[in-house]
Design a protein around this motif. Structure first.
Motif, PDB file in Angstrom:
ATOM      1  N   ILE A  63      27.832  -3.976   2.932  1.00 11.41           N
ATOM      2  CA  ILE A  63      27.419  -2.790   2.187  1.00 11.41           C
ATOM      3  C   ILE A  63      28.474  -1.733   2.423  1.00 11.41           C
ATOM      4  CG2 ILE A  63      25.639  -1.022   1.921  1.00 11.41           C
ATOM      5  CD1 ILE A  63      23.635  -3.103   2.932  1.00 11.41           C
ATOM      6  N   ALA A  64      29.062  -1.232   1.339  1.00  4.25           N
ATOM      7  CA  ALA A  64      30.067  -0.185   1.445  1.00  4.25           C
ATOM      8  C   ALA A  64      29.662   0.906   0.458  1.00  4.25           C
ATOM      9  CB  ALA A  64      31.447  -0.744   1.107  1.00  4.25           C
ATOM     10  N   GLY A  65      29.177   2.018   0.990  1.00  5.46           N
ATOM     11  CA  GLY A  65      28.644   3.058   0.107  1.00  5.46           C
ATOM     12  C   GLY A  65      27.444   2.488  -0.612  1.00  5.46           C
ATOM     13  N   ASP A  66      27.448   2.536  -1.946  1.00  8.87           N
ATOM     14  CA  ASP A  66      26.341   1.984  -2.716  1.00  8.87           C
ATOM     15  C   ASP A  66      26.669   0.596  -3.264  1.00  8.87           C
ATOM     16  OD1 ASP A  66      24.789   4.122  -2.235  1.00  8.87           O
ATOM     17  OD2 ASP A  66      25.046   5.070  -4.206  1.00  8.87           O
ATOM     18  N   TYR A 114      16.858  -2.000   9.129  1.00  7.66           N
ATOM     19  CA  TYR A 114      16.720  -1.558  10.523  1.00  7.66           C
ATOM     20  C   TYR A 114      17.801  -2.051  11.460  1.00  7.66           C
ATOM     21  CZ  TYR A 114      14.567  -5.919  12.269  1.00  7.66           C
ATOM     22  OH  TYR A 114      14.314  -7.204  12.654  1.00  7.66           O
ATOM     23  N   GLU A 115      18.404  -3.193  11.152  1.00 10.39           N
ATOM     24  CA  GLU A 115      19.473  -3.654  12.058  1.00 10.39           C
ATOM     25  C   GLU A 115      20.804  -3.780  11.320  1.00 10.39           C
ATOM     26  OE1 GLU A 115      17.888  -7.204  13.829  1.00 10.39           O
ATOM     27  OE2 GLU A 115      17.135  -6.089  15.542  1.00 10.39           O
ATOM     28  N   ASN A 116      20.927  -3.051  10.234  1.00 12.11           N
ATOM     29  CA  ASN A 116      22.140  -3.127   9.432  1.00 12.11           C
ATOM     30  C   ASN A 116      22.653  -1.706   9.208  1.00 12.11           C
ATOM     31  OD1 ASN A 116      24.054  -3.397   7.388  1.00 12.11           O
ATOM     32  ND2 ASN A 116      22.961  -5.108   6.432  1.00 12.11           N
ATOM     33  N   PRO A 117      23.625  -1.282  10.018  1.00 11.68           N
ATOM     34  CA  PRO A 117      24.042   0.126   9.986  1.00 11.68           C
ATOM     35  C   PRO A 117      24.473   0.601   8.601  1.00 11.68           C
ATOM     36  CG  PRO A 117      25.151  -1.071  11.759  1.00 11.68           C
ATOM     37  CD  PRO A 117      24.373  -2.077  10.986  1.00 11.68           C
ATOM     38  N   GLN A 118      25.160  -0.289   7.830  1.00 10.95           N
ATOM     39  CA  GLN A 118      25.610   0.148   6.510  1.00 10.95           C
ATOM     40  C   GLN A 118      24.424   0.357   5.580  1.00 10.95           C
ATOM     41  OE1 GLN A 118      26.969  -2.672   7.961  1.00 10.95           O
ATOM     42  NE2 GLN A 118      28.920  -1.803   8.611  1.00 10.95           N
ATOM     43  N   ALA A 119      23.425  -0.546   5.680  1.00 12.09           N
ATOM     44  CA  ALA A 119      22.245  -0.404   4.838  1.00 12.09           C
ATOM     45  C   ALA A 119      21.472   0.847   5.242  1.00 12.09           C
ATOM     46  CB  ALA A 119      21.361  -1.640   4.971  1.00 12.09           C
ATOM     47  N   GLU A 164      18.745 -13.184  12.562  1.00 11.46           N
ATOM     48  CA  GLU A 164      18.602 -12.064  11.634  1.00 11.46           C
ATOM     49  C   GLU A 164      19.690 -11.057  11.942  1.00 11.46           C
ATOM     50  OE1 GLU A 164      14.256 -11.065  11.347  1.00 11.46           O
ATOM     51  OE2 GLU A 164      15.075  -9.070  11.076  1.00 11.46           O
ATOM     52  N   TRP A 165      20.448 -10.683  10.944  1.00 12.88           N
ATOM     53  CA  TRP A 165      21.529  -9.715  11.107  1.00 12.88           C
ATOM     54  C   TRP A 165      22.367 -10.040  12.345  1.00 12.88           C
ATOM     55  CZ3 TRP A 165      21.577  -8.103   6.533  1.00 12.88           C
ATOM     56  CH2 TRP A 165      20.430  -7.679   5.881  1.00 12.88           C
ATOM     57  N   ASP A 173      12.867  -3.865   6.926  1.00 12.41           N
ATOM     58  CA  ASP A 173      13.572  -5.017   7.513  1.00 12.41           C
ATOM     59  C   ASP A 173      14.946  -5.203   6.881  1.00 12.41           C
ATOM     60  OD1 ASP A 173      12.357  -5.754   5.127  1.00 12.41           O
ATOM     61  OD2 ASP A 173      11.782  -7.754   5.811  1.00 12.41           O
ATOM     62  N   PHE A 174      15.154  -4.596   5.717  1.00 10.95           N
ATOM     63  CA  PHE A 174      16.471  -4.635   5.070  1.00 10.95           C
ATOM     64  C   PHE A 174      17.463  -3.705   5.782  1.00 10.95           C
ATOM     65  CE2 PHE A 174      18.915  -2.293   1.701  1.00 10.95           C
ATOM     66  CZ  PHE A 174      19.947  -3.195   1.609  1.00 10.95           C
ATOM     67  N   MET A 177      23.021   3.760   3.679  1.00  9.23           N
ATOM     68  CA  MET A 177      22.710   3.838   2.250  1.00  9.23           C
ATOM     69  C   MET A 177      21.303   4.398   2.029  1.00  9.23           C
ATOM     70  SD  MET A 177      23.099   0.708  -0.422  1.00  9.23           S
ATOM     71  CE  MET A 177      21.482  -0.006  -0.511  1.00  9.23           C
ATOM     72  N   ARG A 192      27.237  -8.301   7.965  1.00  9.39           N
ATOM     73  CA  ARG A 192      26.106  -8.789   8.758  1.00  9.39           C
ATOM     74  C   ARG A 192      25.702 -10.159   8.228  1.00  9.39           C
ATOM     75  NH1 ARG A 192      23.794  -5.743  13.212  1.00  9.39           N
ATOM     76  NH2 ARG A 192      25.498  -4.261  13.413  1.00  9.39           N
TER      77      ARG A 192
END
Lengths: 441, 459
Positions: free
Chosen positions: A169-172, B251-256, A32-33, B248-249, B259, A131
Motif C-alpha cells: 500500500i503506497a498512499g491510496d 491493524y498489523e499493516n502500517p501502510q493500511a 497473517e501479515w 483486521d485489514f 491510509m 506485507r
C-alpha cells in the motif's frame, strides 16, 4: 453407516435410493501479515441421502451421523412427497478406473511441516514496504457412495493447499499479488520456488504504474486472467444449462464453434489433482470427457438427474455435498492448444509478448461472474494488468477496462502461450487475442 | 448443554478458551421454471473451540461429533502452544454477559409443513411466469433456518440464543431471439414465516422489468452524474467502503493503517456512514457477536471524516480501541473474523426530486446484479437504469456498470436524500472463505456528481 442407510431407505422407498458418506479431517496454519498467527484442526462427517418413492425423488442431508438412519430416511421421503416425478435409475456396479488419490506425505504432514512450508514462502516473498499473508493446509477425506441398484465405490483422498498474497500500500494505491498451489500431494520444493517466483515477477513489474493504452488492441490473458473467457464456455457446456434452454451451445454439437486449435477436456483421472476421483458422487465411474475437440463441440456434462431429463447418459459429473441434491459439475478442466509441441516456460506472458507493439497483459479482472455470463459478453475493470510496449512489460495499468464477447474471441485466437499451469482446477496457458476492446477511465 | 460446555471449559489448560455449539434446522425449496427443483430439510450440528496460551497463537478446532468436545478442547490448547506469537495476542476488555436471548421467531418456521413453504414459493414463482411468454425461465428459492446457539468463554460469558433467518429470492429470465435479460427479487429477514407472506407482487415487478429491458437500449458508456437508488447505494457502501473499515485489514499493516487514519476526510460533509449490529429485525442483527461482545451502532464516517472502524477483541486491543461486536463466523466450521452487520449511509435531506432537479443529463442506477471490490477499485452491475434528462427521469437503459476508484467516488457524493431505507435482501457477504454471512445494507438515494458508467463501450 452407508450400508445401513441404503438398507433402511430401501425398506421404505419403492424406487430405491443412493447415498454419499464423507468424513474428513484437516489441519491448517495461517501467517497473517508476516507472522505465524494460528493453527487449526477440524473433523467433519456427514451423509446425503436421495430416495425415489412413487416415482418422485427427494433428498436429505445431516451431520448428526449418530442419529438412527430412519430419521434421515424420513426426511428424504418427506422431500420426495413434494418432488417432481423423475425416471431416475440408480446404476449398477461398474468397474472403477484405477486412480491414486491418496498421498502419504499429505496424509502424514505434521503441523511443523506446514509451518516449515509457510516460513519458506515468507522468506522468499518478504520485501521492504510489503506485507505477506500465507495459509497452508492439508486434509484427508474418506468418501463412500452406494445405491440400491448395487452400485458402490469408496476411496481415500488427500489434499494440500498453499496460498500467499503480498500487499503493498503506497498512499491510496493498493497492490495485491497472490498465487496458490493446490494438489493432492505436498508440493515439491521446485513447485514452491515457482510459486514464489511467479508472485515476485508479477510484483516487480507492478511497482511502476503506467498509463493504460486504449482501443482495439492485442491482449494476452494469463492462465488466471482467462477466467472471464472460460466461464461462459463452461457454463454453456453444462447439460443443466442446455436443459434450461439458455446455453448458446445447446444445439451446436458437432459444429466448429471455436478456433480449430482450441480443445477442452474434463479429466477426473489426472493423478495429483484434488478434484480427481475414481467414481462420481452418484456411483458412476469416472472417465475423461472431451468437451471441445479442435474447435468442435463434442457434448455436455450430465449428472443422473439432468441426464434422465435430457434422455442422455450421465457423464460421471454428479457432485454432491452433505446438504442439497447432486448437481453436474466439472472436475479438472484442461484447456489445450491442439497443436502444441513446445517446451513449457514459466515466463510472464508465456512467450506471447514479443510480437506485440502496444497491448495489455491481463492477470486479474474485477467482477467476473457478475451479470449475464452465459451470453458471452463481458466488460470488466482490470484488477491486475500490465502494459506491453514493443514486446516488453513496461508497468502496471490501473483505471482501465476490457470488454468483448467470449464466444467471438475464442473463434479467433491469435496464439497460445507456452506457460500452461494449474489455476485451481483449470489447466491452461496464456492466450493472445487481437482486437480486444480496452477503455481508459 | 451449557453444563456440558462449562465442564469442558473447566478442563481446559489454556489461558483463554471459548466454545461455540450450533444446531441448525433448515429447509430449502426451489423452482426452476414450472418444475420444483428440490424441497429438502437438513440438520447440521457441530462445535468450535478457540484457545489461547500466553505467548501462543490461536489454536482452533471444529467438529461435527459432540462426543469429541473434550478432545477438541484439549487439541485447541495444544495447537495454541505450538505457534508462538510475539508480540503476544491480547484481547480487548468486554464485560462477561449471561443471556438467554430468544430473537423474535415471528412464526417459527420449524412448525410450518414444507408443503406450505412450497405453496408460498409457487405463488411467487407463478407471479413471474405469468407476466408474459417472454419469460422463458425462472429460478425461485425459499430458504429458512433456526439455529440454536450456545457460547461460553473462560471469562464468564454464557449465551444461549435461537437465531432465525428466512430468505425468498427469484430470478426471471426474459428472452427474445438472441437477447436475454434478467430480473432479480430478493427478500431476507432475521425473522420467521410471518415476515415472508404476500410477497408475490415484488416477483411480478422484476419479471415485468426483465421483459421491458428486452426493448431497452444499452446505456451509452461515459461519465455522468449518477444517482444511486437506496439498494445500489447500500451495496456500494458495503462493498466499496465497508470492507476497508474492518480493522483486521489495517491493524498489523502500517501502510493500511496510514491510509485509514482516523480523522482523514473521506467525503463531503453530507456523508455519514455506520454499521449497526443492534438495529431491530435485520439479517445482520444479533444481541452478541461470536466472541460474546454486545453489538452496537458504530459510526464510521461522520460529516465526511473517518471516525471509527469495526473490531474484534483482538484487533481492538492491538489498536488501543474498543471492541465493537463485529467478530462473526458463518458457522461452527469457522473462527470469528471482523465482519460487517447492518451497514448504512445515513439519511440526509430532501427528496429524490431534489437530487435530479438540476441534472441535465445523468443516469439513475437502480438495484444490484452484483458488485465486487478490489480494495480501492470497484465494479457494480446495476439491475437496470433510467436516463435523467433535464431534471426528469427518462427512458429505461440496460447494462449499467459502475466502475471507479473508491476514494474519488466517495468524495464525489454531493447530495444525499432523506428517504433512508434498509434493503432487506437475502444472499450474504463473503470474506476469507466464509460465505454467505447474513448482512443488511441501508441507504437513501445518493448522488455522485461524476462517475464512469460502462455499458456500450464499442470496439
Amino acid at each position: 453407516m452407508i450400508a445401513q442407510l441404503i438398507e433402511a431407505a430401501r425398506r421404505r422407498a419403492d424406487g430405491g435410493a443412493d447415498a454419499l458418506w464423507r468424513r474428513g479431517e484437516r489441519t491448517t496454519v495461517a501467517f497473517e501479515w508476516g507472522r505465524l498467527k494460528s493453527a487449526g484442526a477440524s473433523e467433519e462427517a456427514g451423509a446425503n441421502l436421495r430416495v425415489r418413492h412413487h416415482g418422485r425423488v427427494g433428498v436429505a442431508g445431516t451431520t448428526a451421523t449418530a442419529a438412527p438412519p430412519d430419521e434421515l430416511v424420513g426426511r428424504a421421503l418427506a422431500s420426495a412427497a413434494l418432488g417432481e416425478e423423475l425416471d431416475l435409475v440408480f446404476p449398477a456396479l461398474g468397474p472403477l478406473p484405477p486412480l491414486t488419490t491418496c498421498f502419504d506425505r499429505a496424509a502424514n504432514a505434521s503441523l511443523d511441516d506446514l509451518i516449515g512450508i509457510g516460513r519458506s514462502l515468507l522468506a522468499g516473498l518478504e520485501r521492504e514496504g510489503c506485507r505477506v499473508n500465507v495459509a497452508v493446509e492439508r486434509e484427508t477425506t474418506a468418501t463412500r457412495v452406494a445405491n440400491s441398484g448395487g452400485g458402490s465405490g469408496e476411496y481415500r483422498s488427500t489434499a494440500c493447499g498453499i496460498s500467499a498474497d503480498v500487499w503493498r500500500i503506497a498512499g491510496d494505491d493498493v497492490l495485491v499479488v497472490s498465487d496458490a498451489l493446490e494438489g493432492a500431494d505436498v508440493p515439491s520444493d521446485e513447485a514452491l520456488a515457482a510459486l514464489v517466483a511467479s508472485i515476485n515477477a508479477r510484483l516487480d513489474h507492478a511497482l511502476r504504474v503506467v498509463e493504460p493504452p486504449e482501443g482495439a488492441l492485442p491482449v494476452v490473458f494469463t492462465p488466471a486472467g482467462l477466467s472471464a473467457l472460460m466461464l461462459p464456455v463452461t457454463q454453456a457446456l453444462s447439460g443443466k444449462a442446455v436443459l434450461q434452454g439458455i446455453s448458446p451451445l445447446g444445439a451446436k454439437v458437432g459444429q466448429a464453434v471455436f478456433d480449430a486449435r482450441l480443445s477442452l477436456t474434463d479429466d477426473p483421472l489426472r493423478v495429483g489433482r484434488t478434484a480427481s476421483r475414481p467414481v462420481d458422487d452418484e456411483c458412476v465411474p469416472s472417465r475423461t470427457m472431451r468437451l471441445v475437440e479442435r474447435g468442435v463441440v463434442q457434448g455436455f456434462i450430465y449428472d443422473l438427474e439432468t441426464a434422465a431429463r435430457a434422455r442422455a447418459e450421465s457423464t460421471g459429473h454428479g457432485t454432491r455435498g452433505i446438504f442439497g441434491k447432486p448437481v453436474p459439475a466439472y472436475t479438472n478442466i484442461v484447456v489445450s492448444d491442439a497443436g502444441a509441441q513446445h517446451a513449457a516456460s514459466l515466463q510472464l506472458g508465456g512467450g506471447l509478448l514479443g510480437e506485440i507493439r502496444d497491448g495489455l497483459l491481463v492477470d486479474e479482472l474485477i467482477g467476473v461472474g457478475q451479470g449475464n455470463v452465459i451470453g458471452g459478453a463481458f466488460s470488466h475493470p482490470v484488477a491486475l494488468a500490465y502494459r506491453i510496449d514493443r514486446g516488453e512489460v513496461t508497468g502496471r495499468v490501473k483505471d482501465a477496462a476490457v470488454a468483448g464477447n467470449a464466444y467471438d474471441l475464442w473463434k479467433r485466437v491469435t496464439a497460445f502461450g507456452t506457460d500452461a499451469r494449474w489455476t485451481g482446477s483449470r489447466w491452461a496457458p496464456s492466450v493472445l487475442f487481437e482486437g480486444v476492446s480496452v477503455v481508459r477511465r | 448443554m451449557i453444563d456440558r460446555l462449562t465442564a469442558a471449559l473447566a478442563r481446559s489448560r489454556a489461558d483463554y478458551t471459548e466454545i461455540r455449539v450450533e444446531r441448525t434446522w433448515s429447509t430449502a425449496v426451489s423452482f426452476r421454471g414450472r418444475r420444483l427443483e428440490s424441497a429438502t430439510a437438513s440438520e447440521d450440528q457441530g462445535g468450535f473451540v478457540r484457545a489461547l496460551h500466553a505467548g501462543g497463537g490461536w489454536g482452533v478446532a471444529s467438529f461435527t461429533s459432540l462426543d469429541r468436545l473434550d478432545a477438541m478442547v484439549e487439541r485447541a490448547g495444544e495447537l495454541s502452544r505450538t505457534v508462538p506469537v510475539d508480540p503476544p495476542i491480547r484481547l480487548g476488555a468486554v464485560p462477561p454477559h449471561q443471556a438467554d436471548a430468544l430473537l423474535d421467531l415471528d412464526g417459527d418456521v420449524r412448525g410450518v409443513p414444507i408443503a406450505e413453504k412450497k405453496r408460498l414459493l409457487e405463488a411467487c414463482n407463478g407471479a413471474m411466469l405469468g407476466v408474459s411468454d417472454r419469460i422463458v425461465d425462472t429460478l425461485a428459492v425459499y430458504r429458512d433456518e433456526v439455529s440454536e446457539y450456545w457460547y461460553v468463554n473462560s471469562q464468564g460469558t454464557v449465551l444461549h440464543e435461537l437465531r432465525p433467518d428466512v430468505t425468498l429470492s427469484g430470478t426471471a429470465v426474459a428472452r427474445r431471439d438472441g437477447t436475454i435479460e434478467k430480473g432479480l427479487e430478493s427478500i431476507g429477514m432475521r425473522r420467521g414465516w410471518n415476515s415472508v407472506q404476500d410477497k408475490a407482487p415484488g416477483f411480478r415487478a422484476v419479471a415485468e422489468r426483465a421483459v421491458e429491458l428486452l426493448d431497452a437500449p444499452m446505456v451509452k458508456g461515459g461519465t455522468y452524474p449518477v444517482i444511486l437508488d437506496p439498494e445500489l447505494a447500500g451495496v456500494f457502501i458495503h462493498e466499496a467502503f465497508g470492507h476497508l473499515s474492518e480493522a483486521d485489514f489495517v491493524y498489523e499493516n502500517p501502510q493500511a493503517r496510514e491510509m485509514m487514519t482516523l480523522g482523514r476526510r473521506f467525503g463531503k460533509p453530507v456523508l455519514n456512514v455506520g454499521d449497526n449490529g443492534a438495529a431491530p429485525g435485520l439479517r445482520g442483527t444479533l444481541p452478541f457477536d461470536d466472541e460474546g461482545t454486545a453489538t452496537q451502532d458504530t459510526t464510521l464516517i461522520k460529516d465526511g471524516i473517518l471516525v471509527g472502524r469495526l473490531h474484534s477483541r483482538e484487533t481492538a486491543a492491538a489498536m488501543d480501541e474498543r471492541p465493537t461486536g463485529n467478530a462473526r463466523a458463518i458457522s461452527f466450521r469457522h473462527a470469528p473474523i471482523v465482519r460487517m452487520t447492518n451497514t448504512y449511509i445515513a439519511g440526509g435531506r430532501g427528496s429524490f426530486e431534489d437530487l435530479i432537479g438540476d441534472v441535465k443529463l445523468g443516469v439513475y442506477a437502480c438495484g444490484a446484479f452484483g458488485g465486487q471490490t478490489m480494495l480501492e477499485n470497484f465494479s457494480f452491475t446495476a439491475a437496470y437504469g433510467r436516463m435523467i434528462r433535464d431534471g426528469r427521469v427518462a427512458e429505461l437503459v440496460k447494462d449499467v456498470v459502475l466502475a471507479g476508484n473508491l476514494f474519488q467516488t466517495l468524495d464525489r457524493i454531493d447530495h444525499i436524500a432523506g428517504d433512508f431505507r434498509w434493503n432487506q435482501m437475502g444472499g450474504g457477504c463473503g470474506k476469507a472463505g466464509q460465505f454467505p454471512l447474513p448482512v443488511t445494507e441501508g441507504a437513501p438515494h445518493v448522488r455522485i456528481e461524476e462517475a464512469l458508467v460502462g455499458g456500450d463501450v464499442g470496439p
